[in-house]
Write an enzyme that holds these catalytic residues in place. Structure first.
Site, short mmCIF file in Angstrom:
data_model
loop_
_atom_site.label_atom_id
_atom_site.label_comp_id
_atom_site.label_asym_id
_atom_site.label_seq_id
_atom_site.Cartn_x
_atom_site.Cartn_y
_atom_site.Cartn_z
N CYS A 255 0.89 -1.17 0.00
CA CYS A 255 0.00 0.00 0.00
C CYS A 255 0.92 1.20 0.00
O CYS A 255 1.52 1.52 1.02
CB CYS A 255 -0.92 0.00 1.22
SG CYS A 255 -1.87 1.54 1.37
N CYS B 205 -0.77 4.40 2.20
CA CYS B 205 -0.89 4.36 3.67
C CYS B 205 -0.42 2.99 4.14
O CYS B 205 0.76 2.67 4.03
CB CYS B 205 -2.28 4.74 4.14
SG CYS B 205 -3.68 4.05 3.23
N SER B 206 -1.32 2.17 4.67
CA SER B 206 -0.87 0.87 5.19
C SER B 206 -2.00 -0.16 5.11
O SER B 206 -2.15 -0.98 5.99
CB SER B 206 -0.41 1.03 6.64
OG SER B 206 -1.41 1.66 7.41
N CYS B 207 -2.78 -0.09 4.01
CA CYS B 207 -3.91 -1.00 3.84
C CYS B 207 -3.43 -2.45 3.85
O CYS B 207 -2.45 -2.79 3.19
CB CYS B 207 -4.62 -0.70 2.52
SG CYS B 207 -5.35 0.95 2.52
#
Lengths: 246, 213
Positions: free
Chosen positions: B117, B120-122
């Site tokens: 991702c 962000c940090s999906c």
């Protein structure tokens, strides 16, 4: 034009911080939270989010809107906490004076948690007994709408360039800079999803067709591509795309 | 134009940010905000404990490993998993937050899949839990789309140049899980034994399942 969070493809970053064991071999093990405060920053963000004053896209946008010097210097959960603090103030769940009072007390070592009987519980509070139910339901972003997808699988499309968010300059978008103005092929259509470019700004959900689009590495990175035939696939909303002119 | 009022504006003025008032020590910072929210009755400490316990002890890569092992032994399940991952994963009671729309991508001798991702940090929480630090790092987010082969080498994974690398950048609410190839020599192993071979990294694409020695 982009913000710091949009870092796909940029130069300058070093080795991946891959955890290794005592024999210096790559290990899959890592504690879920390295520090107690990490878990607390994460949990209070989820719990405050459950009050319903903002959506996921808004909270993402708040993290992205941290000033660049903070975004760079803050660790992951510091970003979460800073964005949460700004949301709490902007949404008037907490006043700046209250925040300052608690910060002052924390620094003086005089922070005091009220006893349960002195706390007036907010109606919207997320109770422990509802945690599993709420997690299990999640927050689906698919919406049943009568919007039909314009593109077909296999269509050649070109992505928007410069400013994908048409409502807000510098606004939230999920089209990364490295994939702007690039040509790809529709790999799949994934129903209609809440459109972050509007939802992150309180402009409504505006569910729109979401596609997975495949880009050849050579299209994204030119001569720098490690191998021409590798590819990167992104999930992109219809307004990010137009049909490639034949 | 009541909608206009609700527009969350662009934050141009760093001095306006409430977060700049927070203490410099992150631990104190969290303590201050947590105590304030608790005293205002906006959050419940038992909810925080329940959330942390859930992701520290109950939801993690062991869930995903069971999905993968089942797909290895049950061709019909594998078909359902590749066709509609959300429903197939729900058959094992894994569902919900950050896994509402699951897609499983299959590694083959010709194709190797990697998940990232960049924005962000999906990450697929119901099957893998909370992402590891490296997944959230600037280094992984910036480099994986541009030079996945170099990144994989740092994880000890060297790919044949004939294998196509597909990098899936989770830019929307679809969450990806890699179905790694079943290791050789595991024909006699049952589902439970196989699940022990499935590592977290193998389900992100930055590793392979453990091999039989």
């Amino acid at each position: 034009m982009s913000r710091l969070h949009d870092m796909g493809g940029r130069f300058g970053d070093g080795l991946i911080p891959v955890p290794r064991d005592e024999k210096n071999e790559v290990t899959n093990f890592e504690p879920t939270f390295k520090h107690k405060w990490h878990s607390k920053a994460w949990a209070i963000t989820l719990a405050a989010g459950a009050l319903g004053e903002w959506n996921l896209d808004i909270s993402r946008h708040y993290r992205e809107c941290l000033p660049p010097k903070d975004y760079i210097n803050f660790s992951y959960y510091e970003k979460w906490l800073a964005a949460l603090t700004n949301l709490l103030i902007d949404k008037k769940l907490v006043s700046l004076d209250e925040l300052k009072e608690y910060v002052f007390a924390a620094e003086k070592g005089t922070l005091r948690k009220f006893s349960d009987k002195d706390v007036k519980i907010d109606q919207r509070i997320w109770l422990a007994k509802d945690v599993q139910k709420t997690l299990g339901w999640g927050g689906p972003s698919i919406r049943d709408t009568n919007v039909n997808p314009v593109f077909n699988i296999g269509d050649k499309v070109i992505t928007q360039n410069y400013n994908p968010n048409k409502d807000i300059s510098g606004g939230h978008t999920r089209l990364p800079k490295y994939a702007m103005g690039r040509t790809g092929v529709i790999h799949s259509y994934n129903n209609n999803h809440v459109f972050p470019d509007k939802n992150a700004h309180g402009l409504g959900e505006n569910p729109l067709p979401l596609y997975t689009v495949e880009f050849k590495s050579s299209e994204l990175w030119g001569e720098l591509a490690e191998r021409q035939n590798d590819s990167v696939l992104l999930d992109l909303w219809e307004p990010y795309l137009k049909l490639f002119p034949n | 134009m009541s909608e206009k009022k609700n527009i969350i504006g662009d934050h141009h003025h760093p001095h306006d940010h409430a977060h700049s008032h927070l203490p410099s020590d992150p631990e104190l910072r969290v303590k201050a905000v947590e105590t304030l929210l608790l005293n205002k009755g906006l959050i419940d400490s038992k909810t925080l404990d329940e959330l942390i316990d859930t992701y520290e002890n109950r939801i993690g890569p062991k869930n995903g490993a069971k999905v993968v092992a089942k797909a290895w032994v049950d061709p019909e399940y594998k078909k359902r998993l590749l066709n509609d991952a959300t429903s197939a994963i729900r058959e094992l009671s894994y569902q919900g937050r950050q896994g509402e729309n699951m897609v499983v991508v299959e590694n083959t001798p010709e194709t190797h899949n990697v998940i990232v991702c960049t924005l962000c940090s999906c990450y697929p929480w119901p099957v893998l839990g909370i992402p590891p630090t490296w997944y959230k790092s600037d280094e992984y987010r910036s480099r994986t789309v541009r030079e996945p082969r170099k990144v994989l080498l740092e994880f000890g994974l060297s790919l044949d140049s004939k294998v196509q690398v597909k990098v899936w950048d989770s830019t929307a609410e679809i969450r990806y899980l890699v179905l790694p190839m079943r290791p050789k020599g595991t024909e006699n192993m049952d589902e439970r034994e196989l699940a022990e071979l499935v590592t977290r990294n193998s389900m992100i694409g930055t590793g392979l399942p453990k091999e039989i020695k």
